[in-house]
Design a protein around this motif. Structure first.
Motif, mmCIF file in Angstrom:
data_model
loop_
_atom_site.group_PDB
_atom_site.id
_atom_site.type_symbol
_atom_site.label_atom_id
_atom_site.label_comp_id
_atom_site.label_asym_id
_atom_site.label_seq_id
_atom_site.Cartn_x
_atom_site.Cartn_y
_atom_site.Cartn_z
ATOM 1 N N UNK A 290 28.530 -32.596 -12.349
ATOM 2 C CA UNK A 290 29.006 -32.713 -10.973
ATOM 3 C C UNK A 290 27.962 -32.171 -9.998
ATOM 4 N N UNK A 291 27.948 -32.704 -8.772
ATOM 5 C CA UNK A 291 26.943 -32.304 -7.783
ATOM 6 C C UNK A 291 26.998 -30.805 -7.518
ATOM 7 N N UNK A 292 25.843 -30.173 -7.470
ATOM 8 C CA UNK A 292 25.746 -28.739 -7.189
ATOM 9 C C UNK A 292 24.281 -28.356 -7.217
ATOM 10 N N UNK A 293 23.970 -27.109 -6.782
ATOM 11 C CA UNK A 293 22.589 -26.638 -6.894
ATOM 12 C C UNK A 293 22.424 -26.025 -8.275
ATOM 13 N N UNK A 294 21.326 -26.339 -8.930
ATOM 14 C CA UNK A 294 21.075 -25.792 -10.266
ATOM 15 C C UNK A 294 19.923 -24.801 -10.153
ATOM 16 N N UNK A 295 20.167 -23.570 -10.645
ATOM 17 C CA UNK A 295 19.112 -22.552 -10.565
ATOM 18 C C UNK A 295 18.901 -21.943 -11.944
ATOM 19 N N UNK A 296 17.633 -21.655 -12.253
ATOM 20 C CA UNK A 296 17.334 -20.961 -13.511
ATOM 21 C C UNK A 296 16.976 -19.526 -13.183
ATOM 22 N N UNK A 297 17.455 -18.610 -14.018
ATOM 23 C CA UNK A 297 17.138 -17.206 -13.773
ATOM 24 C C UNK A 297 17.239 -16.423 -15.077
ATOM 25 N N UNK A 298 16.905 -15.126 -15.004
ATOM 26 C CA UNK A 298 17.015 -14.264 -16.181
ATOM 27 C C UNK A 298 17.720 -12.968 -15.789
ATOM 28 N N UNK A 299 18.200 -12.279 -16.787
ATOM 29 C CA UNK A 299 18.802 -10.976 -16.574
ATOM 30 C C UNK A 299 18.663 -10.165 -17.855
ATOM 31 N N UNK A 300 18.822 -8.860 -17.872
ATOM 32 C CA UNK A 300 19.143 -8.087 -16.675
ATOM 33 C C UNK A 300 17.902 -7.769 -15.841
ATOM 34 N N UNK A 301 18.128 -7.521 -14.541
ATOM 35 C CA UNK A 301 17.064 -7.066 -13.643
ATOM 36 C C UNK A 301 17.555 -5.793 -12.952
ATOM 37 N N UNK A 302 16.592 -5.070 -12.339
ATOM 38 C CA UNK A 302 16.939 -3.814 -11.648
ATOM 39 C C UNK A 302 17.780 -4.090 -10.405
ATOM 40 N N UNK A 303 18.511 -3.091 -9.955
ATOM 41 C CA UNK A 303 19.301 -3.199 -8.725
ATOM 42 C C UNK A 303 18.413 -3.090 -7.488
ATOM 43 N N UNK A 304 19.007 -2.696 -6.365
ATOM 44 C CA UNK A 304 18.293 -2.665 -5.079
ATOM 45 C C UNK A 304 17.036 -1.792 -5.178
ATOM 46 N N UNK A 305 15.897 -2.341 -4.773
ATOM 47 C CA UNK A 305 14.601 -1.642 -4.848
ATOM 48 C C UNK A 305 13.866 -1.763 -3.536
ATOM 49 N N UNK A 306 13.275 -0.654 -3.073
ATOM 50 C CA UNK A 306 12.386 -0.732 -1.907
ATOM 51 C C UNK A 306 11.137 -1.498 -2.322
ATOM 52 N N UNK A 307 10.790 -2.561 -1.561
ATOM 53 C CA UNK A 307 9.584 -3.313 -1.903
ATOM 54 C C UNK A 307 8.472 -3.095 -0.888
#
Ligand code: C5P
Length: 313
Positions: A290-307
């Motif tokens: 069905x129509x939708x946006x498809x995204x690839x990603x990985x986990x786990x990643x760190x939480x909020x970080x100052x960049x």
């Protein structure tokens, strides 16, 4: 004076989350449900920048900015104001949010921005607070906000705000199906879950996390993790958004090891074992699902970080 205080602004990146398991217990007197959940932060990020200003403001840009409030109802703005009140900070900040996390998608996008604003303002104001010290204030802003201060993979209990980290090694490969029209209201999905349970005469018991999932995460056995994904809100999300049944079926037919609606939906997460399999699945879903946006990603990643500390101009 710390470097953070001298600098003009602070940028933080903060991830979205999916729930690998969401066991919904009884409705409590305060209107929340007792939960046992396994949060998992994934690499789709919002960026929050705070700069000192004469008055409070929020500006939202980015691919998923549509529909995010820019007035007093914005959760990141509420977070920044709450932190200022709590620590007696005078003066205001201008918040700039670049949104990539889906809105009303079950990935805690609003909570992520609140966590990001807390971390950014904490750094800007040089408050020297640890994540653990920010947790109680985070919990007042939303059930998922404490998790996004930490990220990784964690068991959440209570209404989701009490956290215990889950040990895991390596990373999981995910393909996300994201609705490209309206999202789902979290309270509406919980209410539908209660309604369906009552209609079925279901006995609702105290929620407990599954040992099988925790064990599978410890060894990062993708097939075992895929087999143990569970979300008690999935039936309610599918009932309110029936195309999700087709999305789930399409991804599993195309070879995903497991599929689960994230949180209150409608984002669907598919687990695969390699980057190549993620590309195959995303191509297949884009062509046949069905129509939708498809995204690839990985986990786990760190939480909020100052960049970035944005220096004086
Ligand atoms: O805590 P948060 O503001 O994210 O919750 C949004 C809504 O989701 C709550 O008002 C409630 O209707 C529902 N909810 C719930 N039980 C939880 C978490 C959220 O019923 N544990």
């Amino acid at each position: 004076m710390s470097q953070a205080v001298e600098s003009r602004g602070v940028s933080v990146r903060v991830p979205g989350k999916i729930n690998l398991e969401l066991v919904v217990g009884p409705l409590r007197d305060d209107g929340y449900h007792e939960l046992a959940t396994v949060f998992h932060a994934v690499g789709i990020y919002d960026h929050i920048t705070v700069t000192p200003a004469d008055r409070w403001s929020v500006q939202v840009t980015g691919p998923t900015a549509a529909g995010v409030p820019t007035g007093p109802g914005n959760l990141a703005l509420k977070a920044a104001k709450a932190l200022a009140r709590r620590y007696g900070i005078e003066g205001a900040v201008a918040l700039s949010i670049e949104k990539n996390i889906p809105v009303s998608g079950g990935m805690a996008g609003g909570s992520a921005d609140a966590a990001g604003a807390l971390v950014a303002c904490e750094s800007l104001w040089g408050l020297q607070l640890s994540r653990d010290e920010l947790e109680p204030l985070a919990a007042t802003l939303g059930s998922d906000v404490p998790f996004l201060l930490h990220g990784g993979t964690a068991v959440g209990s209570g209404r989701g705000e009490r956290l215990a980290p889950v040990l895991s090694r390596g990373e999981l490969q995910w393909v996300l199906w994201v609705s490209n029209d309206s999202g789902l209201s979290t309270p509406a999905v919980y209410a539908e879950c209660d309604r369906l349970r009552e209609a079925a005469g279901e006995q609702v018991v105290e929620p407990t996390p599954s040992g099988d999932l925790i064990g599978a995460l410890r060894t990062m056995d993708t097939e075992a993790v895929g087999a143990t994904l569970r979300n008690d809100l999935q039936g309610a999300a599918c009932s309110l958004y029936p195309v999700l049944d087709e999305v789930l079926e399409a991804g599993l037919t195309l070879g995903a090891h497991g599929a689960v609606v994230s949180g209150s939906g409608p984002t669907v997460a598919f687990l695969v074992s390699t980057q190549a399999a993620a590309i195959d699945l995303s191509v297949g879903l884009a062509a046949r699902g069905p129509a939708g946006d498809i995204r690839r990603t990985t986990g786990p990643v760190a939480g909020a970080q100052v960049v970035q500390h944005v220096g004086p101009t």
